[in-house]
Design a protein around this motif. Structure first.
Motif, PDB file in Angstrom:
ATOM      1  N   ILE A 306       0.953  -1.056  -0.393  1.00 50.24           N
ATOM      2  CA  ILE A 306      -0.196  -0.614   0.298  1.00 50.24           C
ATOM      3  C   ILE A 306       0.750   0.617  -0.251  1.00 50.24           C
ATOM      4  N   LEU A 307       2.399   1.570   0.779  1.00 49.77           N
ATOM      5  CA  LEU A 307       2.839   3.022   1.521  1.00 49.77           C
ATOM      6  C   LEU A 307       3.498   2.805  -0.216  1.00 49.77           C
ATOM      7  N   GLU A 308       4.176   1.828  -1.072  1.00 51.60           N
ATOM      8  CA  GLU A 308       5.537   1.804  -2.272  1.00 51.60           C
ATOM      9  C   GLU A 308       4.175   2.119  -3.619  1.00 51.60           C
ATOM     10  N   SER A 309       3.281   2.128  -3.828  1.00 51.79           N
ATOM     11  CA  SER A 309       1.812   2.592  -4.555  1.00 51.79           C
ATOM     12  C   SER A 309       1.931   3.791  -4.332  1.00 51.79           C
ATOM     13  N   SER A 310       1.908   4.213  -3.401  1.00 50.87           N
ATOM     14  CA  SER A 310       2.006   5.502  -3.217  1.00 50.87           C
ATOM     15  C   SER A 310       2.632   7.416  -3.115  1.00 50.87           C
ATOM     16  N   HIS A 311       3.901   6.003  -2.826  1.00 53.77           N
ATOM     17  CA  HIS A 311       4.826   6.853  -2.506  1.00 53.77           C
ATOM     18  C   HIS A 311       5.757   6.854  -3.228  1.00 53.77           C
ATOM     19  N   GLY A 312       5.808   5.630  -4.296  1.00 55.85           N
ATOM     20  CA  GLY A 312       6.908   5.511  -5.615  1.00 55.85           C
ATOM     21  C   GLY A 312       8.152   4.173  -4.682  1.00 55.85           C
ATOM     22  N   ARG A 313       8.860   4.306  -5.222  1.00 59.77           N
ATOM     23  CA  ARG A 313       9.736   2.783  -4.825  1.00 59.77           C
ATOM     24  C   ARG A 313      10.383   2.800  -3.735  1.00 59.77           C
ATOM     25  N   LEU A 314      10.548   2.013  -2.703  1.00 55.93           N
ATOM     26  CA  LEU A 314      10.383   2.030  -1.235  1.00 55.93           C
ATOM     27  C   LEU A 314      11.632   0.831  -0.958  1.00 55.93           C
ATOM     28  N   ALA A 315      12.665   0.945  -0.273  1.00 54.29           N
ATOM     29  CA  ALA A 315      13.567  -0.503  -0.060  1.00 54.29           C
ATOM     30  C   ALA A 315      12.819  -1.080   1.797  1.00 54.29           C
ATOM     31  N   GLU A 316      12.624  -0.711   2.519  1.00 63.82           N
ATOM     32  CA  GLU A 316      12.366  -0.781   3.595  1.00 63.82           C
ATOM     33  C   GLU A 316      11.741  -0.007   4.501  1.00 63.82           C
ATOM     34  N   LEU A 317      11.249  -1.231   5.243  1.00 66.03           N
ATOM     35  CA  LEU A 317      10.275  -0.652   6.472  1.00 66.03           C
ATOM     36  C   LEU A 317       9.762  -1.448   7.711  1.00 66.03           C
ATOM     37  N   GLY A 318       9.933  -0.236   8.482  1.00 70.18           N
ATOM     38  CA  GLY A 318       9.589  -1.111   9.493  1.00 70.18           C
ATOM     39  C   GLY A 318       8.451  -0.470  10.457  1.00 70.18           C
ATOM     40  N   ILE A 319       8.276  -1.952  11.172  1.00 69.64           N
ATOM     41  CA  ILE A 319       6.707  -1.379  10.922  1.00 69.64           C
ATOM     42  C   ILE A 319       6.418  -2.105  12.432  1.00 69.64           C
ATOM     43  N   ASP A 320       5.479  -1.439  12.927  1.00 66.93           N
ATOM     44  CA  ASP A 320       5.139  -1.208  14.897  1.00 66.93           C
ATOM     45  C   ASP A 320       4.405  -1.374  15.060  1.00 66.93           C
ATOM     46  N   PHE A 321       4.203  -3.117  15.810  1.00 74.97           N
ATOM     47  CA  PHE A 321       2.581  -3.402  15.799  1.00 74.97           C
ATOM     48  C   PHE A 321       2.319  -3.822  17.093  1.00 74.97           C
ATOM     49  N   GLY A 322       1.340  -3.048  17.626  1.00 71.46           N
ATOM     50  CA  GLY A 322       1.222  -3.720  19.240  1.00 71.46           C
ATOM     51  C   GLY A 322       0.294  -4.486  19.361  1.00 71.46           C
ATOM     52  N   VAL A 323      -0.243  -5.978  20.179  1.00 73.88           N
ATOM     53  CA  VAL A 323      -1.374  -7.003  20.637  1.00 73.88           C
ATOM     54  C   VAL A 323      -1.558  -6.946  21.890  1.00 73.88           C
ATOM     55  N   CYS A 324      -3.163  -6.473  21.437  1.00 74.49           N
ATOM     56  CA  CYS A 324      -3.798  -6.201  23.092  1.00 74.49           C
ATOM     57  C   CYS A 324      -3.992  -7.574  23.560  1.00 74.49           C
ATOM     58  N   ARG A 325      -4.045  -7.823  24.918  1.00 74.50           N
ATOM     59  CA  ARG A 325      -4.668  -9.220  25.549  1.00 74.50           C
ATOM     60  C   ARG A 325      -5.729 -10.090  25.504  1.00 74.50           C
ATOM     61  N   ASP A 326      -6.278  -9.845  24.331  1.00 73.84           N
ATOM     62  CA  ASP A 326      -7.585 -10.530  23.308  1.00 73.84           C
ATOM     63  C   ASP A 326      -6.922 -11.088  22.548  1.00 73.84           C
ATOM     64  N   GLY A 327      -5.960 -10.458  21.920  1.00 74.82           N
ATOM     65  CA  GLY A 327      -5.175 -10.907  20.407  1.00 74.82           C
ATOM     66  C   GLY A 327      -5.779 -10.499  19.713  1.00 74.82           C
ATOM     67  N   ARG A 328      -6.109  -8.843  19.632  1.00 72.82           N
ATOM     68  CA  ARG A 328      -6.681  -7.603  18.729  1.00 72.82           C
ATOM     69  C   ARG A 328      -5.070  -7.483  18.358  1.00 72.82           C
ATOM     70  N   ILE A 329      -4.224  -6.936  16.603  1.00 68.07           N
ATOM     71  CA  ILE A 329      -3.696  -6.456  16.519  1.00 68.07           C
ATOM     72  C   ILE A 329      -3.724  -4.718  16.240  1.00 68.07           C
ATOM     73  N   HIS A 330      -2.574  -4.145  16.546  1.00 65.39           N
ATOM     74  CA  HIS A 330      -2.807  -2.948  16.464  1.00 65.39           C
ATOM     75  C   HIS A 330      -1.379  -2.031  15.744  1.00 65.39           C
ATOM     76  N   ILE A 331      -1.860  -1.430  14.612  1.00 66.65           N
ATOM     77  CA  ILE A 331      -0.623  -1.622  13.789  1.00 66.65           C
ATOM     78  C   ILE A 331      -0.343   0.214  14.309  1.00 66.65           C
ATOM     79  N   LEU A 332       0.921   0.239  15.188  1.00 67.69           N
ATOM     80  CA  LEU A 332       0.985   1.485  15.859  1.00 67.69           C
ATOM     81  C   LEU A 332       1.606   2.392  14.818  1.00 67.69           C
TER      82      LEU A 332
END
Length: 381
Positions: A306-332
């Motif tokens: 998704i991000l490369e389609s709007s920004h042009g060429r990317l080489a790497e991404l650090g993606i931070d996620f959070g996980v709640c106690r009930d297992g829900r995943i959040h993109i931080l």
């Protein structure tokens, strides 16, 4: 300049003409060693070391025989890897000016571009139906009245600067009913020092937050209790990188736990690192931890697309996620200049070695091909 014969990978680093040192030096050294094995010379240089008149750079080349960096003047590299972090407005202006000139030179390609601000990235991800459910509620903090209304509704908020990194300037603001000081703020200042204040009234708290933020742009975000069973804050860093075929690959995932009393889990704030799969198995049943790992991988690939389609060429991404106690995943958060220190302390350093070799592999791919810099996808680019 004969760009076809140019086998240099240039690493653009922070302004200053000193040899690589500090936290980034081991990574630059590993890049250089991987480059040598691939027949690519890695040159580390800063924005103020570029001569556009002569198409050269004053920089540093690692000499493994002497275990030292050798200073010299080299041809302007055909492929550039932007690892520049500025610490002042003057450095930022120089960096932007030189970057614009480099982008205008024929035959010079960047491994990848950068991302726009956190708010723009948030809106891009929110527009994708597969990613939107995983985003915490986020608004721009345009006035203290908005924060006050938010706290009236939810009782807590997470504030972070739009252009910040390493958890600097992040605040957890919350209400503690029944206390003599019912409003509290915890977090880190711009120098990454712990912040801890309690206030008797909401107006006192809002006044302090207003002074702390100043003129900086901030985001107001849903506060998520992203902690272990014993209350330790943690997040999961996913590292996505292009490989030697120009394809997106998940290099690895690592858990970063927060220091004592920390509201963030960044290592710069005193946290520690753990292998993600083993950590999640400790926190969740085996089947649930397996599903979490698979979902985190799927989301990581989707975010890169998704991000490369709007920004042009990317080489790497650090993606931070959070996980709640009930297992829900959040993109931080998503970062186009990701740190990788957390990976050095897991799996015997195997992931850290891949994290250093992949930029070289991707540079070799770009040197072999003639692709346009914009609009690339995971199909190669």
């Amino acid at each position: 300049m004969d760009h076809a014969a140019n086998r240099y990978l240039g690493v653009l680093t922070s302004p200053g003409k000193e040899a690589p040192a500090g936290d980034s030096e081991p990574f630059f050294r590993r890049l250089s060693l991987h480059g040598a094995a691939a027949g690519i010379e890695v040159i580390v240089f800063s924005p103020d070391g570029i001569s556009f008149e002569y198409e050269t750079v004053d920089g540093f080349l690692y000499n493994p025989a002497e275990s030292a960096w050798r200073e010299g003047t080299f041809p302007l590299p055909a492929v550039l890897y932007d690892r520049c972090f500025c610490s002042s407005a003057a450095e930022q202006r120089l960096y932007r000016r030189q970057l614009n000139r480099l982008h205008g030179l024929p035959g010079i390609r960047f491994l990848g571009g950068g991302l726009r601000g956190k708010w723009d990235v948030q809106r891009l991800l929110a527009a994708d139906p597969a990613l939107a459910p995983h985003l915490p509620l986020t608004r721009r903090l345009t006035a203290m009245r908005r924060l006050e209304r938010w706290l009236e509704l939810y009782g807590a908020a997470f504030l972070k600067p739009e252009g910040g990194m390493h958890g600097k300037g992040a605040l957890h603001v919350y209400r503690s009913p029944g206390s003599d000081y019912p409003w509290s703020v915890r977090g880190r200042d711009r120098a990454n020092r712990p912040v801890r204040h309690d206030f008797g009234t909401v107006q006192e708290m809002l006044g302090w937050v207003r002074g702390f933020i100043g003129n900086r742009r901030y985001l107001l975000q849903q506060y998520l209790p992203l902690t272990t069973t014993d209350g330790t804050a943690y997040d999961i860093r996913s590292l996505m990188q292009k490989d030697g075929r120009g394809l997106w690959k998940l290099t690895g995932m690592v858990v970063r736990t927060g220091g004592p009393g920390s509201v963030t889990s960044n290592l710069h704030g005193g946290g520690t690192a753990r292998a993600a799969e083993a950590f999640l198995k400790e926190q969740f049943p085996a089947r649930a931890s397996g599903r979490l790992m698979k979902t985190l991988s799927v989301l990581s690939h989707r975010i890169a697309l998704i991000l490369e389609s709007s920004h042009g060429r990317l080489a790497e991404l650090g993606i931070d996620f959070g996980v709640c106690r009930d297992g829900r995943i959040h993109i931080l958060e998503v970062n186009s200049k990701p740190g990788r220190a957390a990976f050095q302390s897991i799996d015997g350093g195997e992931t850290a070695r891949s994290a250093a070799s992949n930029p070289v592999r991707y540079a070799a791919y770009l040197l072999r091909t003639q692709r346009e810099p914009a609009g690339a996808t995971s199909l190669g680019g």
